[in-house]
Design an enzyme around this catalytic site. Sequence first.
Site, PDB file in Angstrom:
ATOM      1  N   ILE A  14       0.866  -1.179   0.000  1.00  0.00           N
ATOM      2  CA  ILE A  14       0.000   0.000   0.000  1.00  0.00           C
ATOM      3  C   ILE A  14       0.905   1.233   0.000  1.00  0.00           C
ATOM      4  CG2 ILE A  14      -1.856   1.244   1.145  1.00  0.00           C
ATOM      5  CD1 ILE A  14      -2.627  -1.581   0.180  1.00  0.00           C
ATOM      6  N   LYS A  15       0.702   2.113  -0.977  1.00  0.00           N
ATOM      7  CA  LYS A  15       1.523   3.323  -1.067  1.00  0.00           C
ATOM      8  C   LYS A  15       0.911   4.428  -0.209  1.00  0.00           C
ATOM      9  CE  LYS A  15       3.678   4.423  -4.990  1.00  0.00           C
ATOM     10  NZ  LYS A  15       3.906   4.717  -6.428  1.00  0.00           N
ATOM     11  N   ILE A  16       1.726   4.945   0.692  1.00  0.00           N
ATOM     12  CA  ILE A  16       1.317   6.047   1.573  1.00  0.00           C
ATOM     13  C   ILE A  16       2.324   7.183   1.397  1.00  0.00           C
ATOM     14  CG2 ILE A  16       0.980   6.782   3.970  1.00  0.00           C
ATOM     15  CD1 ILE A  16       0.157   3.917   4.644  1.00  0.00           C
TER      16      ILE A  16
END
Length: 375
Positions: A144-146
């Site tokens: 998951i890209k944050i």
Amino acid sequence: MTHHQEHDPLGDLTTAGVAVWLDDLSRELLADGGLQSLVAARHVVGVTTNPTIFASALSRGDRYNDQLADLAALNADVDTAVFTVTTDDVRAACDVLAPVHEQTAGLDGCVSIEVDPRLSRDAGATAEMARLLWKTVNRDNLYIKIPATREGLAAITEAIGQGISVNVTLIFSLDRYRAVMDAYLSGLERAHAAGLDLTSIRSVASFFISRVDTEVDARLDRLGTPEAVALKGSAAIANARLAYQAYEQLTAGERWRRLADLGARPQRPLWASTGVKNPAYPDTKYVAGLIAPGTVNTMPGPTLEAFADHGQVSGDTMTGGYDDSRNFLDRLAAAGIDFDDVTEYLERDGLAKFEKSWSELGATVAAELGRHGPE
């Protein structure tokens, strides 16, 4: 019998300890076996996506028409349709890369999907969407890209603490990168306290490259002196080298060693934005100049093909250059470049670009839903 080894720069890059990832994804790439062929022929062991990539994929071709027609028939709203289409693509890519994930014991073979960038200043909403994306895609080889905003740091710790693998994106400054590494370690400590298996949690930290040179070069051009012009084209790699030094320092520390003994994996530095934006520079500049063991380079398709064709791997080009890199940034400061201001601007600009792409993605989907919706 003599075998002549074929020139294989991407293979050489892999041997040097750099994981080759593709910074692109589309349904065309999935449907015609293109991604599979890149895994087989180009040593690709991971995929990154972002709102700009999805906006581009949706705007070309007709691979999404049938699904969007089905969603229109269900009266799906735009956000639901975007979520459904993008998570389906990423899940399919995860499945293509699953054998790589298995062969590398979970190190590679991963695909990244980004949290809605409109949430980047809201830690709670970011963490909540990270959980939803993780649950919806439902693949072990997902990241998951944050974004690495100040607010994002808390969301990174929370996600890692819940066993969600994270690709931290939009890192420009060394100070923020150190805070990102700290957020990862805090998340691992939280996960361990909750009884989670640390061997299953992965993270990469995406340090942006070409945008740094683009902005610094523009400021040097405005200064206009011969001294300023002579400094062009070197800031991005100097900054990245010092980031790698920070990574080495962290992984040599006692706090990291305690976690490693519990099975934790290092948060690998990932070089992002590695396509050259200035045509005066070599098209492989941000690959050849960023070679070090235990790193990832995610390349847009044209950069990947350029390196496959004429890239040169001359060993580690990162370690050992730390003093020169520090001196270079000192020279930039002496010339009048406020590098902190550069990195703060680039973070704001990067978020704005992703939000704009997200809006374009939504507009494209809205138009398709309208076209397929009730007359």
